[in-house]
Design a protein around this motif. Structure first.
Motif, PDB file in Angstrom:
ATOM      1  N   ALA A   1       5.393   5.653 -10.732  1.00  9.56           N
ATOM      2  CA  ALA A   1       5.851   4.296 -10.425  1.00  9.56           C
ATOM      3  C   ALA A   1       5.177   3.759  -9.178  1.00  9.56           C
ATOM      4  CB  ALA A   1       7.362   4.284 -10.222  1.00  9.56           C
ATOM      5  N   PHE A   2       5.038   2.438  -9.124  1.00  7.12           N
ATOM      6  CA  PHE A   2       4.634   1.803  -7.886  1.00  7.12           C
ATOM      7  C   PHE A   2       5.727   2.004  -6.862  1.00  7.12           C
ATOM      8  CE2 PHE A   2       1.898  -0.979 -10.614  1.00  7.12           C
ATOM      9  CZ  PHE A   2       0.710  -0.647 -10.018  1.00  7.12           C
TER      10      PHE A   2
ATOM     11  N   THR B   1      -6.017 -10.179  -4.428  1.00  7.15           N
ATOM     12  CA  THR B   1      -4.704 -10.339  -5.061  1.00  7.15           C
ATOM     13  C   THR B   1      -3.615  -9.622  -4.284  1.00  7.15           C
ATOM     14  OG1 THR B   1      -5.808 -10.435  -7.214  1.00  7.15           O
ATOM     15  CG2 THR B   1      -3.422 -10.062  -7.212  1.00  7.15           C
ATOM     16  N   THR B   2      -3.873  -8.381  -3.865  1.00  7.27           N
ATOM     17  CA  THR B   2      -2.894  -7.574  -3.141  1.00  7.27           C
ATOM     18  C   THR B   2      -3.595  -6.827  -2.023  1.00  7.27           C
ATOM     19  OG1 THR B   2      -1.636  -7.236  -5.192  1.00  7.27           O
ATOM     20  CG2 THR B   2      -1.114  -5.788  -3.333  1.00  7.27           C
ATOM     21  N   VAL B   3      -3.079  -6.940  -0.810  1.00  4.30           N
ATOM     22  CA  VAL B   3      -3.623  -6.191   0.324  1.00  4.30           C
ATOM     23  C   VAL B   3      -2.891  -4.862   0.412  1.00  4.30           C
ATOM     24  CG1 VAL B   3      -4.007  -6.162   2.806  1.00  4.30           C
ATOM     25  CG2 VAL B   3      -4.157  -8.324   1.552  1.00  4.30           C
ATOM     26  N   LEU B   4      -3.630  -3.773   0.329  1.00  3.42           N
ATOM     27  CA  LEU B   4      -3.050  -2.434   0.402  1.00  3.42           C
ATOM     28  C   LEU B   4      -3.088  -1.870   1.820  1.00  3.42           C
ATOM     29  CD1 LEU B   4      -4.518  -0.832  -2.854  1.00  3.42           C
ATOM     30  CD2 LEU B   4      -2.360  -2.057  -2.546  1.00  3.42           C
TER      31      LEU B   4
ATOM     32  N   GLY C   1       0.805  -1.210   0.000  1.00  7.26           N
ATOM     33  CA  GLY C   1       0.000   0.000   0.000  1.00  7.26           C
ATOM     34  C   GLY C   1       0.834   1.253   0.000  1.00  7.26           C
ATOM     35  N   VAL C   2       1.945   1.242   0.711  1.00  7.40           N
ATOM     36  CA  VAL C   2       2.851   2.388   0.716  1.00  7.40           C
ATOM     37  C   VAL C   2       3.389   2.622  -0.685  1.00  7.40           C
ATOM     38  CG1 VAL C   2       5.059   3.253   1.590  1.00  7.40           C
ATOM     39  CG2 VAL C   2       3.459   2.135   3.148  1.00  7.40           C
TER      40      VAL C   2
END
Length: 614
Positions: free
Chosen positions: A613-614, A561-564, A540-541
């Motif tokens: 960017a991520f 899929t992804t925990v933020l 998440g960051v």
């Protein structure tokens, strides 16, 4: 970029030593395309911004301009390390700790990587194993002449010709080093810190210094050919309140000319043989010229600091050919490929300008200020930022990334966010950032177009209503699902989708949490409206979340899929559910609509991996 782009190193001659013929030195990839620093790349440029291929977060700003060679990116970090990063996927092949920040571009041959740290110390590291080969220490940095010069962000990038490396240091010394042994061949003291990246042509080194002097030195022994005193050499920076003396940028050698900029706000063209001034351009803005100029088709292209512009001058007489607004100060040197000049800004933007006219072809927001010169390989561009990100963008046939916000006042009766007065204010904030505003018809059209062209995109659903036509013939087969499967992103900020039931007069009369699963493929049954503390995960960051906030309870983390972000019970309070598209695509659940202070995070999540960017 490859080895073939580095034309200067291919001119290395066969040397004679003790009667034994020496093999020619290997080709070298380095700053600004080669020893002459023309800034021209033979790589195929990005015609459109494309999508993020990968991003790498470092523990410090990335001010070292990256160099691409042999399928790898070579770059220094503010964390004091030298990196070899695989160009294809951003994997760190090795990391060598130099102990001091690296703000200069490395140079790379077929066996060794050469790096200069913030002090000017020179290290040679094995290309394959990242092991130290040799190290040259330097003295302490000289004090500034005035004391308030500042903006000391860039380093002297090493130039390699034959088996000789030349670089400057903070102790005011220009050194030549044997690349095979690390032996110092000669050194020349100047009157100030040397941040200028030396250029070399036909056995002569050209380099500037903080004393306001540009020197021409023989590569063989360091003896002086000539020296040129800029206007800044005669100026008292204290009288202006800012530095007017330092020559930070590296010279560029083209034909019979040496082009070099200075903090005295001038771009100079000097006679290469004598150092005589051929022309000097001063646009009366007092804006520094930090960049090493790129020269292509008779145009000298460079950016300025406080005037926030990019200029092109005639190589012949210094006449202004074009001028483009950059929106922020520019320290980056331009890389020119296929008629496009690429450079970054201190405002956190990547610019692509037509090298002939200055017209902006495209631009892209970065996640922080950037002072780096873009590196290019075919269809890939790499830059670094002060946020600590090394970012690779790849060319994509899909077209330019798009971000949008859905807000339609005609759906007021069916929208919880509209009834709370949220959707209009949130949409106003997002459109101020450049997000497209979509009404109902526009949303349908946007999703259908992005499904066809596959362009990276995201839509924030400020109005929390999914038009029925996006779910027909079914939630798992309709246009919405097709968009998500193709790589689109929906950012949902309100209560679970479709869980509220409405009567014919659009008055809420019941709840059905099962309907949310039909859209997201996630069981929302564990969801509760009780307030919980939400804290972002590392993922998440990376997406732009920070701090903590209060929100509803989450869902089973194994279902997404992804925990933020997670709540106090370990549930997924903010998350991504992918539908088979590229990383970062799919349904993004971020229930922060009622928290206006968190709306900037909504924008960052929408833009992550698409505009930044991520």
């Amino acid at each position: 970029m490859g080895w073939t782009a580095v034309v200067g190193a291919l001119a290395a001659i066969v040397m004679q030593q003790g009667g034994t013929q020496q093999a020619p030195a290997p080709p070298v990839a380095m700053f600004a395309g080669g020893p002459a620093h023309t800034g021209v790349s033979a790589a195929r440029p990005l015609a459109v911004p494309g999508r993020v291929r990968w991003s790498l977060r470092m523990d410090g700003p990335v001010r070292s301009s990256p160099v691409i060679a042999g399928g790898s990116v070579w770059v220094g970090g503010g964390d004091g390390a030298l990196y070899r990063v695989r160009l294809s996927d951003g994997h760190v092949v090795w990391r060598h700790d130099l102990g001091r920040p690296v703000q200069a571009a490395p140079a790379v041959d077929d066996q060794t990587v050469y790096a200069v740290d913030v002090d000017g110390a020179i290290s040679a590291v094995g290309r394959d194993d990242g092991a130290l080969r040799w190290h040259v220490r330097v003295g302490p940095a000289l004090p500034w002449a005035w004391g308030g010069e500042g903006w000391d962000y860039l380093g002297s990038s090493p130039v390699v010709v034959g088996h000789t490396l030349v670089a400057g240091a903070g102790d005011g010394v220009v050194r030549a080093v044997d690349t095979r042994s690390g032996e110092v061949l000669w050194s020349v003291a100047t009157g100030g810190r040397v941040r200028s990246s030396p250029a070399v042509a036909d056995g002569v080194v050209y380099v500037g210094s903080a004393d306001g002097i540009v020197r021409a030195l023989r590569l063989e022994d360091g003896s002086e050919v000539w020296s040129f005193r800029t206007e800044g050499h005669t100026l008292d920076s204290a009288a202006f309140g800012f530095d007017r003396r330092t020559v930070t940028g590296g010279p560029t050698v083209v034909g019979d000319r040496v082009l070099v900029g200075s903090r005295d706000a001038r771009m100079y063209a000097l006679d290469r043989a004598t150092g005589r001034t051929l022309w000097a351009e001063d646009d009366s803005s007092s804006a520094w010229v930090i960049a090493t100029p790129a020269v292509v088709d008779g145009r000298v292209i460079f950016g300025r600091s406080s005037s926030a512009k990019v200029q092109a001058l005639s190589l012949v007489d210094g006449a202004l050919l074009w001028e483009a607004a950059a929106g922020a100060l520019v320290f980056s040197s331009a890389t020119v490929a296929g008629g496009t000049a690429f450079l970054t800004t201190g405002g956190g933007a990547l610019l692509a300008l037509d090298a002939a006219t200055g017209e902006r072809r495209w631009s892209r927001r970065l996640d922080g200020p950037s002072w780096t010169t873009p590196a290019l390989a075919d269809g890939v561009l790499v830059v670094g930022t002060d946020a600590g990100t090394l970012l690779a963008l790849e060319e994509a046939e899909a077209g330019q990334p798009r971000v949008a916000v859905f807000q339609d006042s005609t759906l007021f009766q069916a929208s919880i966010t509209a009834r709370r007065g949220i959707d209009t204010r949130l949409a106003r904030q997002l459109t101020a950032r450049g997000h497209e505003r979509l009404d109902r018809a526009g949303l349908v059209r946007f999703l259908e177009e992005r499904t066809r062209d596959g362009a990276p995109s995201a839509v924030v659903m400020a109005t929390d209503v999914i038009p029925p036509e996006l779910l027909e013939p079914g939630p798992d087969t309709g246009p919405l699902r097709q968009y998500l499967e193709r790589g689109g992103r929906i950012v949902w900020v309100g209560d679970p989708p479709r869980w509220a039931l409405w009567d014919p007069e659009a008055q809420r009369f019941g709840l059905d949490i099962v309907r949310a699963r039909e859209v997201t493929d996630v069981d929302h049954a564990p969801w509760v409206s009780d307030a919980r503390v939400h804290r972002p995960t590392p993922a998440g960051v990376a997406w732009g979340l920070e701090g903590w906030w209060i929100g509803p309870g989450g869902v089973d983390p194994t279902a997404v899929t992804t925990v933020l972000a997670s709540d106090e019970e370990g549930r997924a309070a903010a998350w991504v559910k992918s539908f088979g598209g590229p990383p970062g695509s799919g349904w993004v659940w971020l229930p922060v609509a009622t928290e206006e202070r968190l709306w900037p995070a909504v924008a960052r999540v929408a833009e992550a991996g698409i505009l930044v960017a991520f």
